[in-house]
Enzyme design. Structure first.
Site, PDB file in Angstrom:
ATOM      1  N   LYS A  31      32.398  21.182  -0.667  1.00  0.00           N
ATOM      2  CA  LYS A  31      31.339  21.144  -1.756  1.00  0.00           C
ATOM      3  C   LYS A  31      32.264  21.377  -2.928  1.00  0.00           C
ATOM      4  CE  LYS A  31      26.700  21.631  -0.305  1.00  0.00           C
ATOM      5  NZ  LYS A  31      25.357  22.184  -0.722  1.00  0.00           N
TER       6      LYS A  31
ATOM      7  N   LYS B  31      28.304  13.093   7.688  1.00  0.00           N
ATOM      8  CA  LYS B  31      27.060  13.512   7.886  1.00  0.00           C
ATOM      9  C   LYS B  31      26.187  12.709   6.835  1.00  0.00           C
ATOM     10  CE  LYS B  31      25.324  17.103   6.267  1.00  0.00           C
ATOM     11  NZ  LYS B  31      24.761  18.629   5.843  1.00  0.00           N
TER      12      LYS B  31
ATOM     13  N   LYS C 115      21.414  14.175   1.525  1.00  0.00           N
ATOM     14  CA  LYS C 115      20.402  13.859   0.445  1.00  0.00           C
ATOM     15  C   LYS C 115      21.230  14.022  -0.754  1.00  0.00           C
ATOM     16  CE  LYS C 115      17.865  18.318   1.504  1.00  0.00           C
ATOM     17  NZ  LYS C 115      19.014  19.428   1.134  1.00  0.00           N
TER      18      LYS C 115
HETATM   19  P1  AMP Z   1      20.115  20.852   4.146  1.00  0.00           P
HETATM   20  O1  AMP Z   1      19.549  19.760   3.801  1.00  0.00           O
HETATM   21  O2  AMP Z   1      21.666  21.136   4.026  1.00  0.00           O
HETATM   22  O3  AMP Z   1      19.245  22.101   3.536  1.00  0.00           O
HETATM   23  O4  AMP Z   1      20.053  21.030   5.772  1.00  0.00           O
HETATM   24  C1  AMP Z   1      18.427  21.686   6.374  1.00  0.00           C
HETATM   25  C2  AMP Z   1      18.674  21.458   7.758  1.00  0.00           C
HETATM   26  O5  AMP Z   1      18.725  20.055   8.360  1.00  0.00           O
HETATM   27  C3  AMP Z   1      19.745  22.054   8.440  1.00  0.00           C
HETATM   28  O6  AMP Z   1      19.222  22.812   9.758  1.00  0.00           O
HETATM   29  C4  AMP Z   1      20.822  20.981   8.608  1.00  0.00           C
HETATM   30  O7  AMP Z   1      21.455  21.243   9.902  1.00  0.00           O
HETATM   31  C5  AMP Z   1      20.064  19.791   8.928  1.00  0.00           C
HETATM   32  N1  AMP Z   1      20.491  18.584   8.637  1.00  0.00           N
HETATM   33  C6  AMP Z   1      20.887  18.154   7.547  1.00  0.00           C
HETATM   34  N2  AMP Z   1      21.528  16.975   7.532  1.00  0.00           N
HETATM   35  C7  AMP Z   1      21.369  16.527   8.673  1.00  0.00           C
HETATM   36  C8  AMP Z   1      22.031  15.456   9.253  1.00  0.00           C
HETATM   37  N3  AMP Z   1      22.534  14.578   8.910  1.00  0.00           N
HETATM   38  N4  AMP Z   1      21.626  15.457  10.913  1.00  0.00           N
HETATM   39  C9  AMP Z   1      21.304  16.482  11.604  1.00  0.00           C
HETATM   40  N5  AMP Z   1      20.788  17.603  10.866  1.00  0.00           N
HETATM   41  C10 AMP Z   1      20.767  17.431   9.537  1.00  0.00           C
END
Ligand code: AMP
Ligand code: TRP
Length: 333
Positions: free
Chosen positions: A116, A198, A201
């Protein structure tokens, strides 16, 4: 261990963008699957979202929307404590205390920070750097045994463990040492346009991700545009990242194994696979979308959930915070 002799689960998602099927398949679906086995705390981590610039109005809306998505995905507010991180000030206070035990070297090694900060450049905030310490505070305040997350969060949980061990050794046993809980499938859903990355969002190209709230025709369009390859065989393998990602999605939604999926599509091209991934996602997400819409029309209900949950979360978190303060030599009020 919580009440009822159940182990404790804690996790959170940032309201920094609309939630994707990566969040749904990698995190939310697992939270729902374990809700009867653990005493669980699930948090909308709004303070984490502030590590990058947010529009205040958007952040407010998204925080509520995410809470609605937690419930609509199947988390029962009676069984789980569903709350908003900033409603429990102990998270911020414990972060300061833990900051004083965390080494700059440890934080500099965090892959997510490196990625980031490289993107942001000069104006990277101190908050983004110390973000894993806030996450450690989230986890440790609840005597958490397991943290259900996607695989990208493993390194942050290891830091939370290291901080817990360090504090326990310097003072006396204070924190439970948490374990990551990562499912076999869905733990890493990839970007539909660049399947080596990955799904996130915050990607610039909306064709890279599918949102939990995307309508059926958008899902269809995005899956049909998903990057594959010209090999033409439905196979789950490292040299076919796009096709393997579609197989992962189908496998996580339908519970068929990747092997079974390979067999089912033998001799077929990618069009049928894409059509079936679309159908499976639409079928999975439609009821969630309907419930989110209903919940967002009932703000009083949502408010009652996050207020009651904040009471419970504050009670538990403050108990741990007081313990930390006492051991460190701060005078109780
Ligand atoms: P975040 O969107 O970074 O706040 O992630 C929230 C949760 O979603 C965390 O447990 C991440 O590991 C999971 N997560 C986010 N993006 C992915 C993805 N592309 N595949 C699997 N898990 C994800
Ligand atoms: N940092 C996590 C992410 O970006 C979100 C998060 C914050 C979290 N606090 C947490 C996850 C505590 C698990 C436990 O995905």
């Amino acid at each position: 261990m919580g009440n009822n002799n159940k182990k404790i689960a804690f996790s959170g998602i940032q309201p920094s963008g609309d939630l994707t099927i990566g969040n749904y398949l990698g995190a939310l679906k697992n939270w729902v699957a374990i809700q009867d086995d653990f005493e669980s705390y699930y948090c909308v981590v709004d303070l984490h979202a502030l590590t990058v610039r947010q529009d205040p109005k958007e952040l407010r809306l998204r925080t509520l929307k995410n809470l609605a998505i937690y419930i609509a995905s199947g988390l029962d507010p009676k069984k789980n404590t569903l709350f908003i991180q900033s409603h429990v000030p102990a998270h911020s206070e414990a972060t300061w205390l833990l900051n004083c035990f965390c080494y700059i070297g440890e934080l500099s090694r965090m892959t997510q920070y490196k990625d980031k900060s490289q993107k942001i450049g000069e104006s990277v905030s101190a908050g983004l750097f110390t973000y894993p310490v806030l996450m450690a505070a989230d986890i440790l305040l609840y005597n958490t045994d397991v943290v259900p997350v996607g695989v990208d969060q493993k390194q942050h949980i290891e830091l939370a463990r290291d901080l817990a061990v360090r504090f326990n050794n310097l003072y006396s046993p204070t924190f439970t040492i948490p374990e990551p809980y990562i499912a076999d499938t869905g733990a890493k859903i990839m970007d539909l346009q660049e399947p080596e990355k990955k799904m996130s969002k915050s990607a610039d190209n909306p064709n890279a991700y599918i949102l939990i709230l995307d309508p059926p025709n958008t899902i269809k369009k995005k899956i049909s545009r998903a990057v594959t390859d010209d090999i033409g065989v439905v196979r789950y393998s490292e040299d076919q990242p796009g096709v393997s990602n579609l197989i992962s999605i189908l496998s996580t939604v339908t519970h068929m194994t990747p092997k079974d999926i390979e067999k089912k599509y033998e001799g077929m091209g990618y069009a049928q696979l894409k059509a079936d991934v679309t159908d499976a996602l639409v079928e999975e997400l439609s009821p969630v979308q309907k419930t989110v819409k209903e919940l967002l029309e009932d703000k009083t209900y949502l408010e009652s959930i996050y207020k009651n949950s904040a009471d419970k979360a504050n009670y538990v978190a403050n108990k741990t915070l007081r313990k930390m303060q006492r051991k460190l030599g701060l005078i109780p009020r």
